[in-house]
Write an enzyme that holds these catalytic residues in place. Structure first.
Site, PDB file in Angstrom:
ATOM      1  N   CYS A 114      -7.104  20.530  37.758  1.00  0.00           N
ATOM      2  CA  CYS A 114      -7.766  21.158  36.609  1.00  0.00           C
ATOM      3  C   CYS A 114      -9.108  21.739  37.030  1.00  0.00           C
ATOM      4  O   CYS A 114     -10.092  21.003  37.194  1.00  0.00           O
ATOM      5  CB  CYS A 114      -7.942  20.118  35.501  1.00  0.00           C
ATOM      6  SG  CYS A 114      -8.835  20.778  34.094  1.00  0.00           S
ATOM      7  N   CYS A 152     -11.946  21.229  34.526  1.00  0.00           N
ATOM      8  CA  CYS A 152     -12.458  19.849  34.422  1.00  0.00           C
ATOM      9  C   CYS A 152     -13.336  19.513  35.626  1.00  0.00           C
ATOM     10  O   CYS A 152     -14.364  18.866  35.482  1.00  0.00           O
ATOM     11  CB  CYS A 152     -11.326  18.821  34.414  1.00  0.00           C
ATOM     12  SG  CYS A 152      -9.938  19.238  33.413  1.00  0.00           S
ATOM     13  N   ASP A 153     -12.902  19.913  36.808  1.00  0.00           N
ATOM     14  CA  ASP A 153     -13.520  19.390  38.033  1.00  0.00           C
ATOM     15  C   ASP A 153     -14.303  20.422  38.848  1.00  0.00           C
ATOM     16  O   ASP A 153     -14.944  20.064  39.828  1.00  0.00           O
ATOM     17  CB  ASP A 153     -12.427  18.778  38.934  1.00  0.00           C
ATOM     18  CG  ASP A 153     -11.708  17.633  38.236  1.00  0.00           C
ATOM     19  OD1 ASP A 153     -12.359  16.946  37.433  1.00  0.00           O
ATOM     20  OD2 ASP A 153     -10.511  17.431  38.484  1.00  0.00           O
TER      21      ASP A 153
END
Ligand code: NAP
Length: 296
Positions: A128, A131-132
């Protein structure tokens, strides 16, 4: 007891819940941790009518708020087992019974299948970008894949990272021309084509990626992050008794499965186009069909 239990709070499940709740039935959505599904992890949506650009999380939040405002109950619990014939759902905390079930559990990222993948997930390997990505600010990363997700991830990461290698196993891309054209504006994205992952370097953290091309030439990419974007698999492991095609649940045009009172919608069903808008579309159909059939 609920009239309708919806499994999965992505756009398909949320839309189904809105239709069922507006029809006056008692409805709950069960999802493991949060709402939004894959949508909530998407940086930017540019093809959902009404919004020329909106973050995935914001769109998911709007849907969730709308559902909650209509009285939809959100149960954040992990599903352990589902008895479709008897309309029973067992979670780690409770057991629920309903008159109908709408399956909307979507899909999960496909794994590379590299032996180091599991141990380095969270230590340099991610599924992701939104997200990261922030963990890799000013570093070099690789994105694996050639679909729209890989292109969007590469674009997103190019704004944060020093350099992005886009590693794809073929020359041609599965992504649309519209997405591919965006790559031209990015000088820090390098295409590494006809190449597959050979080895992931680093003891406790990703410290490099060895790729192999068609002539078996090896090349080491100096990266700290690897973003895997090679497609998704439908989350169907909890279900038996419904008909599958190539791993996806088969429904009729009204989102009915072959089991009475069991409907399915979103990325988990067999269909040709998996987008937010089509998830919402068949969520609406599933919700409306469940509603009509329970009122009969
Ligand atoms: P996808 O379209 O299925 O693409 C997966 C890519 O990964 C393909 O290029 C495939 O290569 C490659 N791949 C698959 N298995 C691999 C492996 N084991 N090793 C290396 N490469 C591998 O998946 P996606 O990009 O996640 O998209 C899923 C759906 O969501 C699509 O329908 C897509 O259009 C949609 N989507 C739309 C948008 C948008 O419209 N804005 C954004 C994101 C996603 P091959 O091409 O060689 O098979």
């Amino acid at each position: 007891m609920y009239d309708v239990l919806i499994l999965g709070a992505g756009p398909a499940g949320l839309t189904a819940s809105i239709y069922v709740a507006r029809g006056g039935l008692k409805v709950a959505i069960i999802d493991k941790m949060s709402f939004g599904g894959q949508l909530a992890l998407t940086s930017e949506i540019e093809n959902y009518p009404g919004f020329s650009s909106i973050s995935g999380f914001e769109l998911a939040y709007k849907m969730q708020q709308q559902a909650e405002g209509l009285g939809v109950k959100f149960l954040y619990e992990e599903i352990e087992s589902v008895d479709l014939e008897n309309k029973m759902v067992k979670t780690t905390q409770n057991e629920y019974k309903s008159k109908a079930i709408i399956i909307a559990l979507g899909a999960s990222p496909r794994l590379l299948g590299n032996p180091r993948e599991q141990e380095l997930t969270g230590s340099g390997i991610s599924y992701c970008a939104t997200c990261d990505g922030n963990f890799f600010r000013n570093k070099n990363v690789a994105v694996i894949g050639g679909g729209n997700t890989a292109i969007e991830d590469a674009m997103y990461l190019s704004n944060l990272c020093n350099k992005v290698y886009l590693v794809h196993r073929r020359e041609g891309f599965r992504a649309t021309k519209f997405e591919l054209d965006k790559l031209h504006s990015k000088e820090n994205i390098e295409l590494v084509l006809n190449s597959v992952v050979e080895e992931i370097l680093g003891k406790f953290q990703v410290e490099g990626l060895v790729v192999k091309d068609k002539e078996n030439n090896l090349r080491t990419l100096d990266v700290n992050g690897i973003f895997v974007a090679i497609g998704r698999n439908p989350n169907t492991s909890l279900f038996s008794g419904v008909e599958f095609d190539n791993g996806y649940i088969v429904t009729d045009s009204e989102c009915r499965t072959n089991i009475k009172g069991i409907y399915a919608c979103g990325d988990i069903i067999k269909k040709s186009l998996r987008q937010v808008i089509t998830a919402c579309s068949d969520g609406a159909i599933a919700g409306e069909t469940a509603l009509k059939e329970l009122e009969m």
